[in-house]
Design a protein around this motif. Structure first.
Motif, short mmCIF file in Angstrom:
data_model
loop_
_atom_site.label_atom_id
_atom_site.label_comp_id
_atom_site.label_asym_id
_atom_site.label_seq_id
_atom_site.Cartn_x
_atom_site.Cartn_y
_atom_site.Cartn_z
N ASP A 72 -5.18 94.26 -11.97
CA ASP A 72 -4.52 94.58 -13.41
C ASP A 72 -3.03 93.34 -13.86
O ASP A 72 -2.45 93.85 -13.45
N LEU A 73 -3.76 92.39 -13.22
CA LEU A 73 -2.67 90.62 -13.92
C LEU A 73 -2.23 90.93 -14.80
O LEU A 73 -1.06 90.40 -15.18
N LYS A 74 -2.47 91.62 -16.30
CA LYS A 74 -1.22 91.21 -17.63
C LYS A 74 0.02 92.87 -17.09
O LYS A 74 0.74 93.17 -17.92
N ASP A 75 0.13 93.70 -16.19
CA ASP A 75 0.87 95.32 -15.83
C ASP A 75 1.33 94.35 -14.31
O ASP A 75 0.89 94.01 -13.30
N THR A 76 2.27 93.92 -14.34
CA THR A 76 3.22 93.27 -13.64
C THR A 76 4.59 94.48 -13.07
O THR A 76 5.07 93.90 -12.01
N ARG A 77 3.80 95.24 -13.03
CA ARG A 77 4.45 96.75 -11.95
C ARG A 77 3.49 96.57 -10.84
O ARG A 77 2.88 96.35 -10.92
N PRO A 78 4.51 97.29 -9.51
CA PRO A 78 3.71 96.84 -8.51
C PRO A 78 2.15 98.37 -8.38
O PRO A 78 2.70 99.13 -8.58
N GLN A 79 1.34 97.37 -8.04
CA GLN A 79 0.37 97.98 -7.99
C GLN A 79 -0.46 98.27 -6.86
O GLN A 79 -1.31 99.43 -6.35
N ARG A 145 17.70 102.68 -3.76
CA ARG A 145 18.99 101.98 -4.46
C ARG A 145 18.00 102.20 -6.08
O ARG A 145 18.80 101.85 -7.26
N LYS A 146 16.48 102.47 -6.70
CA LYS A 146 16.42 102.20 -7.81
C LYS A 146 15.97 101.36 -8.18
O LYS A 146 15.79 101.42 -9.19
N THR A 147 15.57 100.83 -6.92
CA THR A 147 15.95 98.82 -7.79
C THR A 147 13.91 99.00 -7.45
O THR A 147 13.30 97.63 -7.84
N LEU A 148 13.27 99.89 -6.89
CA LEU A 148 11.82 99.52 -6.25
C LEU A 148 11.25 100.41 -7.46
O LEU A 148 11.88 102.19 -6.69
N ASP A 149 10.20 100.89 -8.50
CA ASP A 149 9.31 101.13 -9.59
C ASP A 149 7.99 101.73 -8.41
O ASP A 149 7.13 100.57 -8.86
N LEU A 150 7.64 102.61 -8.03
CA LEU A 150 6.22 103.04 -7.86
C LEU A 150 5.64 103.14 -8.45
O LEU A 150 4.53 104.74 -8.50
N GLY A 151 5.69 103.97 -10.06
CA GLY A 151 5.30 104.71 -10.37
C GLY A 151 3.98 103.75 -11.57
O GLY A 151 2.98 105.24 -11.36
#
Length: 659
Positions: A72-79, A145-151
């Protein structure tokens, strides 16, 4: 377990998205490989799966194409997160994602690995990334470090899981998997299936589909394998002779260390070969330029390490030379697999020193293939190859289209000078060759290795390595594999260059190359292993291989001996002191000096006092007479005293005995 189909359909039947399919077709892929045809439908479906196939079978496209189709290109979180064992493989996989996503506007992929500044990675993560490709150590660091969110993670890929196990990353991988959403899909790819990898699959994968290619640890039949027995110091001369006697479009030479790539390239260039090094410490942009020049034919020989050549696919490579023996069977298969691609014929040559004969036999047993013994190319072989190449140049030139002007010029010359065409051709050949002789007139050296010959290579325990102390030990549940994996990736050091590792209670000693750059030492100080920073520091000259102080001065009684005077040491049991101090208890005062109560040294015996000493004094016993004759000093043993609880004085020889 799913077996790959024998007659595979095209990519257009695998339900890939249109932008991805167009990119694949533009690259030139028509038919998927067996692992791709079998695994792409499962990844598209979102099902957990295990793909067991060797390196070079197309596993990257097997998971990259379906992941891109589901984005989903609209979601810029790591998929999607892809874990790779080495920085080189992480870069390669990220580049593959970028190529396959050429038609996906706004797509972003980020490789994260050790040795890269954090600032650039943090900026990219803040802007938004769809796919993360990284090594376990750096990914775990970002998560802490909490710099990467895998939610928002949808798919987790473990690429070359058995290699991550070998490098000591398996515990880090499990920790990362526990930080991902339970609903994510897991795709595990591995060449082999060790017990530790199987345990991860059983714990973290939900009813996975298993796709297994026929496990073969052998080299394809279209690659001719040969080995050359020689001494280590004869390798460079042998390499030049083999290169001259063989007629292949391009050659890749494998060595053990990155330092060897630079040194061997310099020697080849001095001998007239267009060559270039390819190793992990070369900047990525320079590596890309080298590979492009190699593909275009501007370079004929590339000297590479195993890590740098992983995934290298150049059609021109017709010959692979193992200048140094590979570390294991998988490395050998991977090296040889750089040639003979897509059914083309290739050749592989292995240099074998006397000490490596057993390893050669191990390769033959494991692959089930006999490696042919070859002889060093003679001067006649080299001359034959030179003449053949020269004739081929003539043939290629005759077939060209722009010869009209040359033909007219030579015709005019023959008419003007009444010269024969053959004489003119010979003269032109002389001009082309210049002063370099066409034939090799060198004598054939003796190439019969002696059984007792010893290679001159530096052992891992010699001066090539230096001990470093790191602040992590047994109490932190660290293993040698964890240390090797972290250092190899974060500092881009080949694991073969990491020496002994001694793990103590709360620290460890690791032997690293003595020429390790200062910037890499500084970087390794902040690397995390087993939840602790390494704080890497040289062990120093006053510490032994276990990091403990050394150089205790030898014990000496009294003052140090004068320079040049050899100290005298009494033999045990032979020395009897002239003065026997009286036994004292624990509360007795220290003995006084000789001038305060101790009898003076007796005078030398003469005839007069000797006779007097032997005569007993009247009225006294025999013993008393002798004591009187010696002026208070007796040769007989003193009368035994009652045993007391006083501690015995420590003897000199007992001072350094372990208690």
């Amino acid at each position: 377990m799913t077996t790959p189909p024998t007659d595979r359909p095209g990519f257009d039947t695998l339900c890939l998205s249109d932008p991805v399919l167009k990119a694949v077709q533009k690259i030139g892929y028509d038919t998927p490989s067996p692992i791709q045809a079998a695994t792409i439908p499962y990844v598209l479906e979102g099902r957990d799966m295990i793909g067991q196939a060797q390196t070079g079978t197309g596993k990257t496209a097997a998971f990259a194409l379906p992941i891109l189709s589901n984005l989903d290109l609209k979601d810029t979180r790591p998929q999607a997160l892809v874990l790779a064992p080495t920085r080189e493989l992480a870069i390669q996989v990220a580049e593959a994602f970028q190529n396959y996503a050429a038609n996906l506007k706004g797509f972003h992929v980020l490789p994260i690995y050790g040795g890269q500044p954090y600032e650039g990675q943090l900026r990219r993560l803040a802007r938004g990334v769809h796919v993360i490709v990284g090594t376990p150590g750096r990914v775990m660091d970002h998560l802490k470090r909490k710099t990467l969110d895998l939610g928002a993670l949808k798919t987790l890929v473990l690429d070359e899981a058995d290699e991550m196990l070998r490098m000591g990353f398996i515990e880090d991988v499990e920790w990362i998997m526990e930080q991902t959403p339970s609903s994510r899909q897991v795709a595990l790819f591995s060449a082999t299936m060790p017990d530790a990898v199987a345990r991860i699959a059983s714990r973290h994968l939900d009813d996975p589909a298993v796709v297994e290619l026929q496990a073969t640890s052998s080299v394809t039949e279209n690659i001719r394998q040969r080995y050359l027995p020689l001494q280590w110091q004869q390798k460079v001369d042998a390499l030049t002779r083999v290169l001259e006697a063989t007629d292949y479009d391009a050659t890749i030479v494998f060595v053990r260390t990155r330092k060897d790539t630079a040194e061997l390239t310099t020697k080849l260039e001095a001998r007239g070969y267009a060559s270039a090094p390819l190793s992990g410490d070369i900047p990525q942009a320079q590596r890309e330029r080298t590979i492009n020049r190699f593909k275009k034919g501007e370079i004929d020989v590339v000297v590479a390490t195993d890590v740098a050549a992983r995934g290298l696919d150049v059609d021109r490579i017709g010959h692979v030379i193992n200048f140094d023996m590979p570390g294991d069977l998988e490395a050998y298969v991977h090296r040889v697999g750089r040639t003979g691609r897509a059914g083309r014929e290739g050749a592989a040559t292995l240099f074998v020193t006397p000490r490596e004969q057993r390893w050669l036999q191990s390769i033959e047993r494991a692959t089930g293939q006999k490696i042919e013994k070859m002889s060093l190319p003679s001067a006649a072989d080299i001359n034959e190859a030179r003449i053949a190449r020269f004739k081929q140049r003539i043939t290629d030139t005759i077939g060209s289209d722009d010869l009209e002007l040359a033909t007219q010029t030579l015709t005019d010359y023959c008419e003007e000078h009444a010269a024969k065409p053959l004489d003119v051709a010979v003269a032109l050949a002389r001009i082309v060759l210049g002063e370099s002789p066409l034939l090799d007139e060198r004598e054939q050296p003796a190439w019969s290795p002696k059984p007792d010959a010893r290679p001159l290579r530096v052992k891992a325990s010699d001066d090539a390595l230096r001990p470093y102390r790191i602040e992590v030990g047994r109490t932190h549940n660290v293993r040698a594999g964890n240390i090797v994996g972290a250092i190899a990736n974060e500092a881009n050091i080949d694991s073969a260059n990491i020496g002994r590792i001694i793990i103590e209670h709360d620290f460890a000693i690791v032997h690293l190359p003595s020429d390790l750059p200062a910037e890499k030492i500084a970087h390794l100080r902040n690397v995390w292993v087993a939840g602790r920073q390494l704080h890497l520091a040289p062990a120093g000259p006053q510490q032994n291989h276990r990091g403990r102080p050394t150089g205790h001065p030898p014990h000496q009684r009294g003052s140090a001996p004068r320079a040049g005077v050899k100290p005298k040491y009494a033999k045990p049991g032979k020395h009897k002191p002239k003065y026997k101090p009286k036994p004292t208890n624990n509360h007795a005062a220290p003995a006084e000096p000789a001038s305060a109560g101790v009898s003076p040294k007796p005078k030398p015996k003469t005839k007069s006092n000797k006779s007097a000493a032997n005569k007993p004094i009247k009225g006294k016993g025999k013993t008393k007479g002798k004591q009187a004759g010696k002026k208070g000093v007796s040769k007989s043993k003193p009368r035994p005293k009652p045993k007391s609880k006083a501690k015995k004085p420590i003897k000199t020889s007992d001072r350094f005995k372990p208690k």
